[in-house]
Design a protein around this motif. Structure first.
Motif, PDB file in Angstrom:
ATOM      1  N   TYR A   1       0.870  -1.298   0.071  1.00  0.00           N
ATOM      2  CA  TYR A   1       0.188   0.044   0.051  1.00  0.00           C
ATOM      3  C   TYR A   1       0.851   1.290   0.133  1.00  0.00           C
ATOM      4  O   TYR A   1       2.249   1.109   0.389  1.00  0.00           O
ATOM      5  CB  TYR A   1      -0.835  -0.102   1.191  1.00  0.00           C
TER       6      TYR A   1
ATOM      7  N   SER B   1      -4.288   2.196  -0.189  1.00  0.00           N
ATOM      8  CA  SER B   1      -3.819   3.324   0.216  1.00  0.00           C
ATOM      9  C   SER B   1      -4.590   3.776   1.584  1.00  0.00           C
ATOM     10  O   SER B   1      -5.898   3.236   1.859  1.00  0.00           O
ATOM     11  CB  SER B   1      -4.256   4.347  -0.724  1.00  0.00           C
TER      12      SER B   1
ATOM     13  N   TYR C   1      -5.031   6.972   2.630  1.00  0.00           N
ATOM     14  CA  TYR C   1      -5.763   8.298   2.500  1.00  0.00           C
ATOM     15  C   TYR C   1      -5.797   8.606   1.014  1.00  0.00           C
ATOM     16  O   TYR C   1      -4.971   7.961   0.067  1.00  0.00           O
ATOM     17  CB  TYR C   1      -5.196   9.471   3.360  1.00  0.00           C
ATOM     18  N   TRP C   2      -6.515   9.634   0.617  1.00  0.00           N
ATOM     19  CA  TRP C   2      -6.260  10.145  -0.704  1.00  0.00           C
ATOM     20  C   TRP C   2      -6.160  11.681  -0.779  1.00  0.00           C
ATOM     21  O   TRP C   2      -6.875  12.275   0.115  1.00  0.00           O
ATOM     22  CB  TRP C   2      -7.373   9.654  -1.729  1.00  0.00           C
TER      23      TRP C   2
ATOM     24  N   ILE D   1      -9.001   2.551  -0.676  1.00  0.00           N
ATOM     25  CA  ILE D   1      -8.613   2.873   0.793  1.00  0.00           C
ATOM     26  C   ILE D   1      -9.109   1.690   1.572  1.00  0.00           C
ATOM     27  O   ILE D   1      -8.493   0.854   2.485  1.00  0.00           O
ATOM     28  CB  ILE D   1      -9.165   4.194   1.399  1.00  0.00           C
TER      29      ILE D   1
END
Length: 305
Positions: free
Chosen positions: A89, A120, A122-123, A115
């Motif tokens: 990630y 991941s 956060y974005w 997410i």
């Protein structure tokens, strides 16, 4: 441009090691960057950016769903990048440049998907307007999805409006922070263009003809004159002009981090010294800088201090 273009892999690895040893814990990579293979060797806090079509190789021959911010491209692009980086990630995935061909709900749902599936944490957004970020936030709240947490924006002594005028409302209302880039304005702020365009500089590259024209223009010459004046402030603070410029960016309350792009170890070590300069930029020093620049945006509320 620098990594994979102007410097060798050995120098790039040296730079990243120096950065890590000095406490840097944030590295920015992207689908189109050449530095990904080096990041495999180093287990760091990583960023991954998505670029719209003209930032992707052979992008104009790609299907619409293989570029931009479509659900297909966000999910498949991130999976592909994680495989190349040999990571499970990344901490933050960025949507670089807004995509008018993809509905905002689709973008927010896709980011929520990556997410929720552990690709991941956060974005964030990059080069989005305050209105576009607010739209993404509203869509996230409406459908119980995950909103963006940061905006990557250009910010330096000669580029202030967006970070100081348009984004402060977002810092205070929805908690979006700024990851600023180009603190030295593609090298303009270093003073190295004071006497023209050095052969080894970025402005000497064919693809950076626009930068060369900008430097040699009337405005460019005025900027160089202002930088000469700022050098006197840097001397008083016992620092270099680049250190002053980077510390000035960090001083803004909405700026969470400043992205540095360096081409040699000495330059990186100098830039990292900006941390020591930060406490020296008092309100009086900041005011002196504003007087020289003459470009401080006028807002109803002063978010700068």
């Amino acid at each position: 441009v620098t990594f994979g273009g102007q410097i060798s892999d050995e120098v790039a690895e040296q730079l990243m090691t120096i950065a890590y040893e000095n406490g840097v814990n944030l590295f920015d990579t992207a689908e189109v960057y050449s530095a990904g293979n080096l990041l495999i060797k180093l287990s760091f806090f990583l960023f991954l950016s998505f670029f719209l079509s003209f930032f992707l190789s052979l992008s104009f021959s790609r299907a619409e769903t293989e570029r931009g911010l479509s659900r297909k491209h966000i999910i498949e692009g991130l999976k592909g990048s994680l495989q190349r980086l040999q990571l499970e990630y990344v901490d933050v995935v960025f949507a670089n440049r807004p995509d008018s061909n993809t509905p905002m709900e689709e973008i927010v749902r896709a980011m929520t998907h990556v997410i929720n599936h552990g690709m991941s944490m956060y974005w964030g957004t990059s080069r989005w307007s305050a209105m576009e970020i607010m739209e993404a936030y509203s869509v996230a709240r409406q459908f119980n999805l995950i909103p963006p947490v940061c905006e990557q924006a250009e910010y330096h002594l000669f580029q202030r409006d967006k970070v100081e005028m348009q984004l402060p409302e977002l810092y205070h209302k929805i908690g979006v922070g700024v990851v600023s880039w180009s603190p030295l304005a593609c090298g303009i702020v270093t003073g190295k263009y004071e006497n023209g365009i050095p052969e080894s500089s970025r402005a000497s590259l064919k693809s950076y003809q626009w930068l060369k024209e900008k430097i040699l223009s009337e405005d460019g010459r005025k900027q160089q004159a202002k930088l000469k004046e700022l050098t006197h402030i840097a001397e008083k603070l016992s620092c270099t002009l680049p250190q002053l410029a980077i510390a000035w960016c960090l001083r803004n309350e909405g700026v969470s981090s400043v992205l540095l792009g360096t081409s040699n170890p000495a330059q990186l070590t100098e830039n990292l010294g900006a941390i020591q300069v930060l406490p020296k930029i008092t309100a009086i020093v900041a005011s002196d800088i504003d007087k020289i620049l003459g470009n401080r945006p006028q807002s109803k509320k002063d978010y700068h201090h």
